[in-house]
Structures are given as structure tokens and as C-alpha cells.
Scaffold this motif. Structure first.
Motif: not given
Length: 422
Positions: A262-273
Motif C-alpha cells: 500500500v505504501g505511504d498512504s497507510m501506516h501499520l502499528h504492531l503492539v506487543g511482543h
């Protein structure tokens, strides 16, 4: 002397249950840690204590998730010393082994703690029933031995689809059953009650001849989860969020690859371990994917992260058959906050998302996920949810109701047998 019968059917108010029942719980993680068994059993014990049930918890000195003690000794506890819990429970801590992220090291640690759980359990008051919660497999053997020594009923709680998962994850290979598989099946067959968290796995165990199986799903306290406003309709960047374990089971590389497409038009946040987090961070750097990794979040900080998301990811790899009868515990929380769900799941978990009308079920494939996220970003009206998913949680997965179900099962089990004098 015989166990007294339960005091009638459960009403609309506080649970009706036989008072004075005493439980010894063996678990590999408990308060003040934040983990799936902690969330489940803290909620259960809160409700049990309301009706006068006593619970003694046998668990390692708090060292989850980093494999070492990070809390003060007062909070983490000390081996073979009783500690007061949040409600009426007493906590007996056992030793642990420091370990890193590897699966083998965690298993050795669990085995070490399980070994000490037997004498620790013998130091406690004699219970009416022993409950052991897995997937910490060595705990199953410890719970079985402790129940035999105390001459009481044994309840085995399977929060994952073991031993099936051992085959899917290639912990066990070949056509001959492993020692671990035989041990799990041995304890399941001899338990007085096996509790699963999904109906699908309960049916699997019944088909194998396990004689007494019931389901008490995972859930949450709905009052503790606020209703979030819908995401803004004119945001320039589409945000996807995942909270939870970063392990082999979740296949989070698919989400990272989709974000890169998708590129810079989105942002993915991954929370955890989890064991796969270093590899996932490396992959994100190599792909120059728009991904930010966060440490585990709780309370208000977690709610703020939910509020900033457009969609929340629920993910289990689709090439392990055991996951057809597995529901990630975070699913219920995502449904309760009312965010759109990107569901990379199948089987029972997919049916729940569909029944709750919570979002889109998509193949665990980067191209398919990227296409979905582009569609959602272009038509943000699809992100606005009604209250259906929250109402589904209220009807099916609220802990007050689930704890009542658990109390009914325990009371019914104990009503069937005489109490053996101490």
C-alpha cells in the motif's frame, strides 16, 4: 459427607452458586502480569469471590513476558511464599528459570516451574477441585499429580488446541505419537472435566472419546471497554492496528508485506511482543514498510491506540488445521471497541467475526490484504460500525456470564461425587 447441591437455577442478578467451594488453580502466568491466562482468571476469580468461593493460585514468580523478573519482589512474589491477590485469592509462587525468546527455553522454564508446583500445591489448604490451565503443557502433568495426591477432582482447561497444535507447529513430526502428545492425551482422558475455549475444539475432543467436555469461551468485562467514536472520514493516512502476540501463529509478516504494497498512504502499528518480533522488525526495515513497533500497552494507552486506528487486525495463519477451532483472545476486545476488523482467520474465529458483523474476512495473503486496505481507505464509510459487534460480545462473551457458566460446571461436577475426608 456429600457436596451440597447448587441453590437453584441462575437468575438475572448475581450468580447463584454453592458457597464455600475451594479451588487450587495451576497457571503459568497470573497477576500482576498481563497475559491471556491472567486476564481470564483474574476475571473468573473476581466473580468466584463474589459468591464466597476460595481460590489458591499456584504460579511462578512473575516473569512474563521477558523471561526475567522486571517487577519489584513485593509485586512479583517470592518462591514458596503466599501473596495476597486482587480479590480474595491467595497466590503461592514457585521458582522459574530465566530465559530468552526461544520456544525450547520457555518449555524448559515451564517444566521447571511445573515440577515445583506439586509441592507448592501440597502446602496449601486441601481444595475441592484442582484446575490446571494450558497451553503450558508441563502444568498438565503437575495438575494431574497434584489432584491425585490431594484425592480431589481435576479440571483441565485447554486454551489452545493441544495436542493438535504440536503437529501443526512442527514441534512434533513423524507418524509416531510423541511423548508430549501422549502426555496431553493421557491427562485429558483422565480429567474429570475438560474445559475448552471454543466449541469446535470441544467437538474434536468428544470425537476422540473424551467423556466430559464443556466450553467456556474467552471474553472480557464489557463495562471496562469504552465505546469509541467512529474514525474520522477525511484522514489522509489509513491506519491499521494489531495488538497481541508476535509469534509464528499470527503470521504478521503478511500484514507487513501488505503495508509495504500500500505504501505511504497507510501506516501499520504492531503492539506487543513475541518470538518473531526481531524477524518482523528486520522484514519491515528490508521492505521499507510503513510500520511502527510498540511495546505492550495496557489501560488508557491501549484505548488511545484503538481510538487512532481505522481497522484492527485479527490474524492466525491459515496453514495449520488446528486454527480452524481457535479464536484469538483479543478478538473479543476488538469487537467490543467497535472498530472495523481485518480478519485473517478461518473456521470458528471467522464465523464469530461474520456473526458480529464486525468487518471483512480476507485471505492471509499480502495482495488480498493490501487490496482490502486500499478499498477501505477509498471508501471510509465502510469503517463506520454500528453497535452490533458490541452487542454480540454482551450476549456471548461477557465474563460475568462466563464465570457463572464455569461455576455451574464446577458445582455440577462436585455434586456427583462424595467428598473424601481429609
Amino acid at each position: 459427607m456429600w457436596i451440597r447441591h447448587a441453590a437453584g437455577m441462575r437468575g438475572a442478578g448475581a450468580p447463584s452458586a454453592e458457597p464455600g467451594i475451594r479451588i487450587t488453580l495451576l497457571t503459568h502466568s497470573y497477576w500482576p502480569e498481563h497475559s491471556p491466562p491472567q486476564r481470564r482468571w483474574t476475571a473468573m476469580i473476581k466473580e468466584f469471590s463474589r459468591v464466597g468461593w476460595d481460590v489458591d493460585v499456584v504460579t511462578p514468580v512473575a516473569h512474563y513476558p521477558f523471561g526475567r523478573r522486571t517487577l519489584s519482589r513485593r509485586l512479583a512474589g517470592q518462591p514458596f511464599q503466599l501473596q495476597r491477590g486482587q480479590f480474595t485469592e491467595k497466590i503461592m509462587r514457585v521458582p522459574y528459570l530465566r530465559h530468552g525468546n526461544s520456544r525450547a527455553a520457555r518449555l524448559v522454564d515451564q517444566g521447571y516451574s511445573a515440577l515445583f508446583s506439586i509441592p507448592a500445591g501440597m502446602l496449601l489448604r486441601r481444595p475441592d477441585v484442582v484446575v490446571v490451565t494450558a497451553p503450558a503443557l508441563p502444568s498438565l502433568a503437575a495438575g494431574f499429580v497434584l489432584a491425585k495426591l490431594r484425592r480431589v477432582q481435576l479440571i483441565v482447561e485447554m486454551r489452545d488446541a493441544w495436542p493438535d497444535l504440536a503437529r501443526d507447529s512442527r514441534l512434533v513430526q513423524g507418524s509416531v505419537k510423541s511423548l508430549a502428545e501422549r502426555m496431553v492425551e493421557f491427562v485429558q482422558q483422565r480429567a474429570d472435566l475438560v474445559v475448552t475455549v471454543t466449541e469446535g475444539f470441544a467437538e474434536t475432543l468428544r470425537a476422540r472419546g473424551i467423556r466430559n467436555v464443556a466450553t467456556v469461551s474467552n471474553g472480557l468485562n464489557l463495562d471496562a471497554i469504552p465505546v469509541l467514536d467512529a474514525p474520522e472520514t477525511d484522514r489522509p493516512v489509513f491506519e491499521a492496528l494489531y495488538l497481541g502476540n508476535h509469534g509464528e501463529s499470527q503470521r504478521l509478516d503478511v500484514a507487513i508485506r501488505a503495508a509495504a504494497l500500500v505504501g505511504d498512504s497507510m501506516h501499520l502499528h504492531l503492539v506487543g511482543h513475541g518470538t518473531q518480533r526481531p524477524a518482523l522488525e528486520k522484514l519491515a526495515r528490508e521492505l521499507e514498510a510503513p510500520v511502527t513497533f510498540h511495546a505492550p500497552l495496557h489501560g488508557e494507552a491501549m484505548m488511545e491506540r484503538y481510538a487512532s486506528a481505522d481497522t484492527c487486525i485479527v490474524s492466525l495463519r491459515d496453514d495449520w488445521k488446528s486454527f480452524e477451532t481457535t479464536v484469538p483472545s483479543k478478538t473479543y476486545e476488538v469487537l467490543a471497541v467497535g472498530r472495523h476488523v481485518t480478519a485473517m482467520v478461518r473456521g470458528e474465529a471467522a464465523r464469530i467475526v461474520a456473526d458480529a458483523e464486525a468487518g471483512d474476512i480476507v485471505a492471509s495473503d499480502p495482495e488480498a490484504v493490501a487490496a482490502l486496505w486500499r478499498e477501505l481507505a477509498a471508501n471510509r464509510g465502510r469503517l463506520v460500525r454500528d453497535s452490533h459487534s458490541r452487542q454480540w460480545v454482551k450476549a456471548h462473551a461477557e465474563y460475568e456470564q462466563l464465570a457463572g457458566r464455569y461455576m455451574d460446571l464446577i458445582t455440577e461436577l462436585l455434586c456427583k461425587v462424595p467428598v473424601i475426608p481429609q
